[in-house]
Design an enzyme around this catalytic site. Structure first.
Site, mmCIF file in Angstrom:
data_model
loop_
_atom_site.group_PDB
_atom_site.id
_atom_site.type_symbol
_atom_site.label_atom_id
_atom_site.label_comp_id
_atom_site.label_asym_id
_atom_site.label_seq_id
_atom_site.Cartn_x
_atom_site.Cartn_y
_atom_site.Cartn_z
ATOM 1 N N ARG A 1 0.783 -1.310 0.191
ATOM 2 C CA ARG A 1 0.054 0.082 0.036
ATOM 3 C C ARG A 1 0.902 1.063 0.101
ATOM 4 O O ARG A 1 2.163 1.111 0.471
ATOM 5 C CB ARG A 1 -0.843 -0.086 1.243
ATOM 6 C CG ARG A 1 -0.270 0.222 2.486
ATOM 7 C CD ARG A 1 -1.175 0.059 3.610
ATOM 8 N NE ARG A 1 -0.682 0.031 4.935
ATOM 9 C CZ ARG A 1 -0.669 1.043 5.893
ATOM 10 N NH1 ARG A 1 -1.349 1.982 5.790
ATOM 11 N NH2 ARG A 1 -0.116 0.974 6.930
ATOM 12 N N ASN B 1 6.117 6.635 -2.066
ATOM 13 C CA ASN B 1 6.972 6.084 -2.776
ATOM 14 C C ASN B 1 8.160 5.362 -2.125
ATOM 15 O O ASN B 1 9.367 5.593 -2.608
ATOM 16 C CB ASN B 1 7.984 7.322 -3.657
ATOM 17 C CG ASN B 1 6.641 7.994 -4.537
ATOM 18 O OD1 ASN B 1 5.759 7.092 -4.991
ATOM 19 N ND2 ASN B 1 6.732 9.289 -4.887
ATOM 20 N N ARG B 2 7.786 5.093 -0.809
ATOM 21 C CA ARG B 2 8.846 4.142 -0.112
ATOM 22 C C ARG B 2 9.850 5.305 0.368
ATOM 23 O O ARG B 2 10.855 4.750 0.991
ATOM 24 C CB ARG B 2 9.437 2.957 -0.615
ATOM 25 C CG ARG B 2 8.496 2.045 -1.033
ATOM 26 C CD ARG B 2 7.841 1.498 0.178
ATOM 27 N NE ARG B 2 6.894 0.221 -0.132
ATOM 28 C CZ ARG B 2 5.333 0.513 -0.119
ATOM 29 N NH1 ARG B 2 4.983 1.462 -0.159
ATOM 30 N NH2 ARG B 2 4.838 -0.649 -0.592
ATOM 31 N N LEU B 3 9.704 6.608 0.419
ATOM 32 C CA LEU B 3 10.519 7.611 0.835
ATOM 33 C C LEU B 3 10.476 7.891 2.327
ATOM 34 O O LEU B 3 9.987 9.026 2.419
ATOM 35 C CB LEU B 3 10.874 8.747 -0.067
ATOM 36 C CG LEU B 3 11.225 8.372 -1.668
ATOM 37 C CD1 LEU B 3 11.106 9.769 -2.370
ATOM 38 C CD2 LEU B 3 12.577 7.660 -1.545
#
Ligand SMILES: Cc1cc2nc3c(=O)[nH]c(=O)nc-3n(C[C@H](O)[C@H](O)[C@H](O)COP(=O)(O)O)c2cc1C
Length: 223
Positions: free
Chosen positions: A18, A200-202
């Site tokens: 997600r 964005n997984r940042l």
């Protein structure tokens, strides 16, 4: 056949993902003191109304380095230390007797947050454990007497029998004494990391570490 089954499971798990859409967590908005920051996040997750927001993973390790992790409940943050209660003779108690370095971890998926705490576990004062034990429901108090936590038992009947015996033993007593082997630990933190899920997984990760002058220093870590 078995391998194909396992692979299909893994494929399904790989599809479980997600986006994390929470706002930025940075040094500007973070409290200078990690305990106050923890209390802020704890208040926020409590407002969301989740069950067991105070459940945390407690990781310990044995003298030969074997790690062990289980859930315990945070029962307070006292003078900057994280307090939980357990059986001192349990496996975790044995680990902490020999190596008091522990790691605590909270995961609050509703706000995409994780808090990781490294610290030293110390037994709290006996008198404080007594006060907390007396505040527990009577059945939990009897349960603490009945269960030799972490010891192998032949079957559930033995446990229920011990519960009955203890109920009988204490039936004329208004207050049940705390068992000697039951009590609290305070984890004195030396590092605390706050993780905020971001797009964005940042993700945002802020690590607070105590320096040699006992001041908290904050650094950002790559996600
Ligand atoms: C939601 C939840 C809360 C728990 N809270 C505690 C707790 O506060 N204290 C405790 O000793 N065990 C608690 N347990 C049980 C521990 O996870 C563990 O099974 C037990 O303490 C024995 O651990 P050990 O054999 O590694 O010492 C809890 C388990 C769950 C799932």
């Amino acid at each position: 056949m078995k391998i194909i089954y396992i692979m299909s499971q893994i494929k399904n798990l790989a599809d479980l993902r997600r986006e994390y859409i929470q706002p930025e967590f940075n040094k500007k908005v973070a409290h200078k003191d990690p305990i106050q920051q923890f209390e802020k996040w704890f208040e926020e997750i409590t407002k969301v109304g989740v069950e067991d927001a105070n459940a945390m993973t407690l990781a310990t390790s044995s003298p030969d380095g074997t790690p062990s992790a289980r859930i315990v409940l945070l029962k307070g943050v006292e003078e900057g230390n994280f307090v939980f209660f357990t059986n001192y003779q349990s496996d975790k108690g044995g680990d902490m007797d020999k190596n008091p370095k522990v790691c605590l971890n909270f995961y609050w998926p509703q706000l995409s947050r994780q808090v990781k705490i490294n610290g030293i576990a110390e037994r709290i004062e006996e008198s404080k454990s007594v006060v907390y034990f007396q505040s527990r429901p009577r059945e939990s108090q009897i349960g603490a007497w009945a269960s030799p936590q972490s010891a192998p038992i032949a079957d559930r009947k033995i446990l229920e029998q011990r519960f009955e015996e203890m109920t009988e033993k204490f039936k004329s007593r208004e207050n049940i004494d705390k068992p000697k082997q039951w009590g609290g630990y305070a984890v004195v933190p030396y590092s605390i990391e706050f993780w905020q899920g971001r797009p964005n997984r940042l993700h945002d990760r802020l690590l607070y570490v105590l320096d040699e002058n006992n001041h908290w220093k904050i650094q950002r870590l790559a996600p």
